[in-house]
Design a protein around this motif. Sequence first.
Motif, PDB file in Angstrom:
ATOM      1  N   THR A  59      -4.199  14.919   4.415  1.00 24.80           N
ATOM      2  CA  THR A  59      -4.199  12.902   4.042  1.00 24.80           C
ATOM      3  C   THR A  59      -5.299  12.454   4.860  1.00 24.80           C
ATOM      4  OG1 THR A  59      -3.630  12.925   7.345  1.00 24.80           O
ATOM      5  CG2 THR A  59      -1.486  13.150   5.821  1.00 24.80           C
TER       6      THR A  59
ATOM      7  N   GLY B  37      -8.555   8.359   1.416  1.00 21.52           N
ATOM      8  CA  GLY B  37      -8.050   7.003   1.396  1.00 21.52           C
ATOM      9  C   GLY B  37      -6.548   5.900   2.135  1.00 21.52           C
ATOM     10  N   MET B  38      -6.808   7.610   3.333  1.00 27.02           N
ATOM     11  CA  MET B  38      -5.145   6.585   4.443  1.00 27.02           C
ATOM     12  C   MET B  38      -5.749   6.259   5.785  1.00 27.02           C
ATOM     13  SD  MET B  38      -2.407   8.555   5.237  1.00 27.02           S
ATOM     14  CE  MET B  38      -1.983   9.122   3.789  1.00 27.02           C
TER      15      MET B  38
ATOM     16  N   THR C 257      -2.263   5.217   9.689  1.00 27.02           N
ATOM     17  CA  THR C 257      -1.152   6.044   8.484  1.00 27.02           C
ATOM     18  C   THR C 257      -0.748   7.194   8.478  1.00 27.02           C
ATOM     19  OG1 THR C 257      -2.254   3.680   7.710  1.00 27.02           O
ATOM     20  CG2 THR C 257      -0.403   5.269   6.564  1.00 27.02           C
ATOM     21  N   ARG C 258      -2.116   8.129   9.053  1.00 22.09           N
ATOM     22  CA  ARG C 258      -2.412   9.665   9.213  1.00 22.09           C
ATOM     23  C   ARG C 258      -1.115  10.140   9.859  1.00 22.09           C
ATOM     24  NH1 ARG C 258      -8.170  12.079   9.113  1.00 22.09           N
ATOM     25  NH2 ARG C 258      -7.440  13.962   8.133  1.00 22.09           N
TER      26      ARG C 258
ATOM     27  N   ASN D 142      -0.552   7.881  -2.405  1.00 23.71           N
ATOM     28  CA  ASN D 142      -1.126   8.401  -2.827  1.00 23.71           C
ATOM     29  C   ASN D 142      -2.183   9.807  -2.018  1.00 23.71           C
ATOM     30  OD1 ASN D 142      -1.685   5.681  -4.599  1.00 23.71           O
ATOM     31  ND2 ASN D 142      -2.230   4.754  -2.802  1.00 23.71           N
ATOM     32  N   CYS D 143      -1.976   9.522  -1.505  1.00 23.40           N
ATOM     33  CA  CYS D 143      -2.187  11.521  -0.561  1.00 23.40           C
ATOM     34  C   CYS D 143      -1.927  12.166  -1.455  1.00 23.40           C
ATOM     35  CB  CYS D 143      -1.427  11.121   0.421  1.00 23.40           C
ATOM     36  SG  CYS D 143      -1.892  12.630   1.760  1.00 23.40           S
TER      37      CYS D 143
ATOM     38  N   CYS E 183       2.655   9.556   8.645  1.00 21.81           N
ATOM     39  CA  CYS E 183       2.711  10.783   7.958  1.00 21.81           C
ATOM     40  C   CYS E 183       3.220  11.657   8.142  1.00 21.81           C
ATOM     41  CB  CYS E 183       1.755  10.903   6.484  1.00 21.81           C
ATOM     42  SG  CYS E 183       1.665   9.189   6.131  1.00 21.81           S
TER      43      CYS E 183
ATOM     44  N   SER F  71       0.817  -1.505  -0.038  1.00 22.66           N
ATOM     45  CA  SER F  71       0.026  -0.085   0.163  1.00 22.66           C
ATOM     46  C   SER F  71       1.308   0.722   0.272  1.00 22.66           C
ATOM     47  CB  SER F  71      -0.322  -0.002   1.233  1.00 22.66           C
ATOM     48  OG  SER F  71      -2.000  -0.950   1.044  1.00 22.66           O
ATOM     49  N   GLN F  72       0.983   1.904  -1.224  1.00 25.82           N
ATOM     50  CA  GLN F  72       1.426   2.989  -0.907  1.00 25.82           C
ATOM     51  C   GLN F  72       0.594   4.291  -0.339  1.00 25.82           C
ATOM     52  OE1 GLN F  72       4.577   3.147  -2.396  1.00 25.82           O
ATOM     53  NE2 GLN F  72       4.582   1.103  -1.840  1.00 25.82           N
ATOM     54  N   HIS F  73       0.153   4.250   0.686  1.00 31.55           N
ATOM     55  CA  HIS F  73      -0.516   5.520   0.388  1.00 31.55           C
ATOM     56  C   HIS F  73       0.201   7.134   0.300  1.00 31.55           C
ATOM     57  CE1 HIS F  73      -3.951   2.531   2.301  1.00 31.55           C
ATOM     58  NE2 HIS F  73      -2.272   2.379   3.290  1.00 31.55           N
TER      59      HIS F  73
ATOM     60  N   GLU G 195      -3.405  12.697  -4.713  1.00 29.54           N
ATOM     61  CA  GLU G 195      -4.545  13.428  -4.467  1.00 29.54           C
ATOM     62  C   GLU G 195      -4.978  14.840  -3.954  1.00 29.54           C
ATOM     63  OE1 GLU G 195      -8.414  13.576  -3.527  1.00 29.54           O
ATOM     64  OE2 GLU G 195      -7.331  11.698  -4.501  1.00 29.54           O
TER      65      GLU G 195
END
Length: 431
Positions: A380, A383-384, A388-389, A45-46, A392, A40-42, A49
């Motif tokens: 963020t 989709g996160m 993970t938020r 992706n953020c 990050c 997962s490449q969160h 986005e």
Amino acid sequence: MKDIKVAELFAGVGGFRLGLENAGGFDVSWMNQWEPSTKSQHAFNCYIENFGDDSSHVNEDIAKVWKDITDHDLLVGGFPCQDYSVARSLSGEKGIQGKKGVLFWEIMNIVQYKKPKYVLLENVDRLLKSPSKQRGRDFSIMLTAFRDAGYYVEWRVINAADYGFAQRRRRVFIFAYTVETEFATQQAKLDEKDILHKKGFFAPSFKVEKEPSLKHKDKSVTLPRDIVDVSDEFSENYRNAGIMRDGKVYTAELIPLTKSPKTLGEVVEEIYQELGPVDERFYLDESKINKKGRTELEELKYLKGPKKIERIAQTGHKYIYSEGGMSFPDPLTLPGRTMLTSEGTSNRSSHVIEDPYTKRLRYLSPEECERLNDFPAKWTETGMPLRTRYFCMGNALVVGLVALMGERIKEIYNLDVEKFYEQGFEQPTML
């Protein structure tokens, strides 16, 4: 003046880009973000986005794609603090020892391949002292690598709260620039103290006292010519600021001229005004008992309290581990502490506040953490996962610091533009 072309490495959720775009006059023409430990490449992706999906946004191992990087004037990135040691192979060539340090050498591959005029990097401040068995070796290797590539380097450890921001986050920023730039020509004529205190890269935006710390005296050293000798033998106790020109290093402990910081309470109030009350899930849950028989409140009081614990080393030696107490809950009248990747969980480092509206104890929301790093709220969100938020934001930088540095970079870049106009060019050939 044309926009300054930027390449962004280890981009995370885009703190460097956001800061530069807030400054205006920058065009991120290529970026890379890749997390090798998960499918997962969160973070990537953020990034897309918020900044859009584009072929110049690359989600692959930098070691495989660095030669694809487009031409740029400024290379930026926050890279891991790991092992930068080098060694000589059996054939006598210089090589890399310590696989975790490979990401710094990818930076240097790009520096040597594309020769950007400027490089701006960010790291944890302990980089200046690592490793513990050879203090300052890793940073010395970095300085030597930039020297060999034809760059001058200036660095500064900056606590964001010292300059008005809402988090006591200390990070080292490293600015390298080629000796061919007009800025380098001008800096070469200046005294080291004048550079660090007034006319260097950092001082105009991050002002300091006229005199350095009396407790830690200024130091001047010369790096060995061979980078392998630096790796094998060299150590140095670097101060929080310094410059390197032609292998000659000057370092001083500077004292910031501080500004009143935004407080944690102001951040909480801002988010409340923008988004309303915080969700119930962020409040402490007193109904659950952990494996140690403690409620969440009892566990946090223990973790954040002072303690002395007897431990046994691998050698069998017994010792006492001591830990001082922390404010609990975190005061809203001060800026936040440094956020870590574990923020929002039941541990010693997480912020826990008394909500000013409900008077109940709770963790910070992801939006409050985003604002502590000067990001817009909900940056963020899409989709996160919640965990993970927090992760990050624990890895992110304070966006406003980059915006200030961006303003300074534009001033420096304009020196070259003006130089070309003075020489009779209608359009600077460098652009």
